[in-house]
Design an enzyme around this catalytic site. Sequence first.
Site, PDB file in Angstrom:
ATOM      1  N   SER A 266       0.807  -1.159  -0.105  1.00 16.35           N
ATOM      2  CA  SER A 266      -0.008  -0.079  -0.040  1.00 16.35           C
ATOM      3  C   SER A 266       0.734   1.343   0.012  1.00 16.35           C
ATOM      4  O   SER A 266       1.730   1.447   0.737  1.00 16.35           O
ATOM      5  CB  SER A 266      -0.802   0.177   1.334  1.00 16.35           C
ATOM      6  OG  SER A 266      -1.580   1.393   1.332  1.00 16.35           O
TER       7      SER A 266
ATOM      8  N   THR B 286      -8.926  -2.094   2.874  1.00 21.84           N
ATOM      9  CA  THR B 286      -8.472  -2.581   1.722  1.00 21.84           C
ATOM     10  C   THR B 286      -8.743  -4.063   1.577  1.00 21.84           C
ATOM     11  O   THR B 286      -9.306  -4.670   2.506  1.00 21.84           O
ATOM     12  CB  THR B 286      -7.135  -2.171   0.947  1.00 21.84           C
ATOM     13  OG1 THR B 286      -7.092  -2.439  -0.250  1.00 21.84           O
ATOM     14  CG2 THR B 286      -6.088  -2.756   2.007  1.00 21.84           C
TER      15      THR B 286
ATOM     16  N   LYS C 159     -13.551  -5.349   2.400  1.00 19.33           N
ATOM     17  CA  LYS C 159     -14.653  -3.985   2.347  1.00 19.33           C
ATOM     18  C   LYS C 159     -16.103  -4.606   2.575  1.00 19.33           C
ATOM     19  O   LYS C 159     -16.601  -3.729   3.196  1.00 19.33           O
ATOM     20  CB  LYS C 159     -14.560  -3.543   0.943  1.00 19.33           C
ATOM     21  CG  LYS C 159     -13.125  -2.874   0.712  1.00 19.33           C
ATOM     22  CD  LYS C 159     -12.966  -2.413  -0.639  1.00 19.33           C
ATOM     23  CE  LYS C 159     -11.606  -1.710  -0.771  1.00 19.33           C
ATOM     24  NZ  LYS C 159     -11.197  -0.796  -1.884  1.00 19.33           N
TER      25      LYS C 159
ATOM     26  N   ALA D  34     -15.791  -8.758  -8.953  1.00 19.60           N
ATOM     27  CA  ALA D  34     -17.168  -8.569  -8.370  1.00 19.60           C
ATOM     28  C   ALA D  34     -16.919  -8.578  -6.875  1.00 19.60           C
ATOM     29  O   ALA D  34     -17.440  -9.023  -6.175  1.00 19.60           O
ATOM     30  CB  ALA D  34     -18.054  -9.938  -8.528  1.00 19.60           C
ATOM     31  N   GLY D  35     -15.656  -8.076  -6.447  1.00 19.37           N
ATOM     32  CA  GLY D  35     -15.352  -8.071  -5.194  1.00 19.37           C
ATOM     33  C   GLY D  35     -15.868  -6.703  -4.467  1.00 19.37           C
ATOM     34  O   GLY D  35     -16.569  -5.863  -5.037  1.00 19.37           O
TER      35      GLY D  35
ATOM     36  N   ALA E 119     -13.980  -3.811  -4.450  1.00 17.56           N
ATOM     37  CA  ALA E 119     -13.710  -2.816  -5.217  1.00 17.56           C
ATOM     38  C   ALA E 119     -14.845  -2.665  -6.175  1.00 17.56           C
ATOM     39  O   ALA E 119     -15.211  -1.544  -6.524  1.00 17.56           O
ATOM     40  CB  ALA E 119     -12.451  -2.914  -5.778  1.00 17.56           C
TER      41      ALA E 119
ATOM     42  N   GLY F 285      -4.368   2.103 -11.235  1.00 15.39           N
ATOM     43  CA  GLY F 285      -5.256   2.673 -10.552  1.00 15.39           C
ATOM     44  C   GLY F 285      -4.635   3.816  -9.744  1.00 15.39           C
ATOM     45  O   GLY F 285      -5.061   4.206  -8.515  1.00 15.39           O
TER      46      GLY F 285
HETATM   47  P1  NDP Z   1     -11.782  -8.559  -3.204  1.00 16.01           P
HETATM   48  O1  NDP Z   1     -10.729  -9.640  -2.611  1.00 16.01           O
HETATM   49  O2  NDP Z   1     -12.773  -8.114  -2.563  1.00 16.01           O
HETATM   50  O3  NDP Z   1     -12.095  -9.161  -4.543  1.00 16.01           O
HETATM   51  C1  NDP Z   1     -11.091  -9.920  -5.411  1.00 16.01           C
HETATM   52  C2  NDP Z   1     -11.964 -10.058  -6.836  1.00 16.01           C
HETATM   53  O4  NDP Z   1     -10.612 -10.321  -7.720  1.00 16.01           O
HETATM   54  C3  NDP Z   1     -12.868 -11.194  -6.717  1.00 16.01           C
HETATM   55  O5  NDP Z   1     -13.628 -10.774  -7.641  1.00 16.01           O
HETATM   56  C4  NDP Z   1     -12.000 -12.341  -7.266  1.00 16.01           C
HETATM   57  O6  NDP Z   1     -12.960 -13.258  -7.741  1.00 16.01           O
HETATM   58  C5  NDP Z   1     -11.074 -11.681  -8.110  1.00 16.01           C
HETATM   59  N1  NDP Z   1      -9.977 -12.577  -8.153  1.00 16.01           N
HETATM   60  C6  NDP Z   1      -8.775 -12.632  -7.424  1.00 16.01           C
HETATM   61  N2  NDP Z   1      -8.046 -13.531  -7.890  1.00 16.01           N
HETATM   62  C7  NDP Z   1      -8.281 -13.838  -9.075  1.00 16.01           C
HETATM   63  C8  NDP Z   1      -7.583 -14.508 -10.131  1.00 16.01           C
HETATM   64  N3  NDP Z   1      -6.287 -14.976 -10.075  1.00 16.01           N
HETATM   65  N4  NDP Z   1      -8.141 -14.392 -11.328  1.00 16.01           N
HETATM   66  C9  NDP Z   1      -9.414 -13.733 -11.647  1.00 16.01           C
HETATM   67  N5  NDP Z   1     -10.048 -13.240 -10.592  1.00 16.01           N
HETATM   68  C10 NDP Z   1      -9.363 -13.257  -9.595  1.00 16.01           C
HETATM   69  O7  NDP Z   1     -10.570  -7.288  -3.552  1.00 16.01           O
HETATM   70  P2  NDP Z   1     -11.069  -5.822  -3.927  1.00 16.01           P
HETATM   71  O8  NDP Z   1     -12.366  -5.861  -4.705  1.00 16.01           O
HETATM   72  O9  NDP Z   1     -10.983  -5.074  -2.565  1.00 16.01           O
HETATM   73  O10 NDP Z   1      -9.555  -5.345  -4.622  1.00 16.01           O
HETATM   74  C11 NDP Z   1      -9.782  -5.704  -6.081  1.00 16.01           C
HETATM   75  C12 NDP Z   1      -8.329  -5.016  -6.773  1.00 16.01           C
HETATM   76  O11 NDP Z   1      -8.674  -3.514  -6.851  1.00 16.01           O
HETATM   77  C13 NDP Z   1      -7.082  -5.002  -5.996  1.00 16.01           C
HETATM   78  O12 NDP Z   1      -5.943  -5.210  -6.879  1.00 16.01           O
HETATM   79  C14 NDP Z   1      -6.955  -3.934  -5.244  1.00 16.01           C
HETATM   80  O13 NDP Z   1      -5.616  -3.312  -4.781  1.00 16.01           O
HETATM   81  C15 NDP Z   1      -7.475  -2.816  -6.472  1.00 16.01           C
HETATM   82  N6  NDP Z   1      -8.298  -1.650  -5.788  1.00 16.01           N
HETATM   83  C16 NDP Z   1      -7.505  -0.612  -5.984  1.00 16.01           C
HETATM   84  C17 NDP Z   1      -8.070   0.849  -5.838  1.00 16.01           C
HETATM   85  C18 NDP Z   1      -7.153   1.938  -5.923  1.00 16.01           C
HETATM   86  O14 NDP Z   1      -7.610   3.116  -5.461  1.00 16.01           O
HETATM   87  N7  NDP Z   1      -6.348   2.020  -7.068  1.00 16.01           N
HETATM   88  C19 NDP Z   1      -9.064   0.838  -4.624  1.00 16.01           C
HETATM   89  C20 NDP Z   1      -9.706  -0.737  -4.419  1.00 16.01           C
HETATM   90  C21 NDP Z   1      -9.236  -1.558  -5.108  1.00 16.01           C
HETATM   91  P3  NDP Z   1     -13.847 -14.510  -7.260  1.00 16.01           P
HETATM   92  O15 NDP Z   1     -14.943 -13.729  -6.570  1.00 16.01           O
HETATM   93  O16 NDP Z   1     -13.926 -15.423  -8.203  1.00 16.01           O
HETATM   94  O17 NDP Z   1     -12.993 -14.663  -5.961  1.00 16.01           O
END
Ligand code: NDP
Length: 281
Positions: free
Chosen positions: A23, A70, A74, A137-138, A140, A248
């Site tokens: 971070s 993060t 979330k 679909a997490g 973010a 980002g």
């Molecule tokens: P979460 O852990 O909540 O969600 C992760 C997501 O990524 C899920 O949809 C998951 O799918 C998917 N995923 C994880 N690993 C893989 C993989 N190997 N292949 C395909 N899909 C994958 O994380 P966040 O949503 O909080 O964060 C997501 C990203 O966004 C991070 O990289 C974070 O750093 C970035 N981010 C950046 C921000 C910025 O300000 N620039 C702000 C917020 C986030 P599944 O549902 O199948 O597990």
Amino acid sequence: MNTGTQLGPPDQYGVAGHPVAHSWSPFIHGMFAQATAQNLVYRLFDITPEEFRREVLRLVTGGVRGLNITLPHKQAAAELVNELTPRAARAQAVNVIAHFDDATLLGDNTDGAGLINDLEQNLGLELAHKRILVLGAGGAARGVLAPLLERDPRQLIIANRTRARAAALAREFADLGNTVGCGFDEIEGPPYDLIVNGTSASLQGEMPVMPAGLVGEDTVCYDMAYGRGHTPFTLWAKSLHAKRTAKGWGMLVEQAAASFELWRGIHPDTKPVLEALAQYR
Ligand code: NDP
């Protein structure tokens, strides 16, 4: 009262995630604090999902006044706080918590505003009537869907590794616009105007396998992940001849400024921070 010569102990803030070592938030909030003469410290807290609730409550009862949240916490944060702003309630995801003197724990979501500010103001994009693909679909993705749909795109497709999560998310936001959820293998062309990678795959050095025909020269490919050089997603986009890719950093700085404002009542200038970070991009 704190003055320049007689400072009390600094107010405590930080970011909770797992992993969190990557971070840049301490750097960003450090610059904001210096520019606005705020007496605060900002730390990294690596907290596992199992410990999240207990640790956050321990931190806030121990005097921490605000936390950024993060991955992967979330959604858990939205369940933990005792009050949500309307945009956090809509997202059911929280990326910033404020702990007020009356013991209120308020959850907000500034990710959507951060992304939109970066896309529109920093990158000069117009989103109305565009076809948009969001990968992931997490937490973010949850934060950015409503603000994107409010820009009235022609279509917004949500695609995720776990198809059911994308489908559920599309149903949850269907009242705001034309949105469909699917698995990666079901995404169809023609090339999108904008693809936003909201998966955490880039953090693991991966790019999920995508069908052909999603990216054209004019597709803007935006990775929410940030780091030095290309990410697997921006490399994928470049290999398909996308002229414009972005990471980002701008979203990160813009969401941080909105968090800082919630905590300190001052919206810091983001430009000097973006300039300082340019050398690391
Ligand atoms: P979460 O852990 O909540 O969600 C992760 C997501 O990524 C899920 O949809 C998951 O799918 C998917 N995923 C994880 N690993 C893989 C993989 N190997 N292949 C395909 N899909 C994958 O994380 P966040 O949503 O909080 O964060 C997501 C990203 O966004 C991070 O990289 C974070 O750093 C970035 N981010 C950046 C921000 C910025 O300000 N620039 C702000 C917020 C986030 P599944 O549902 O199948 O597990």
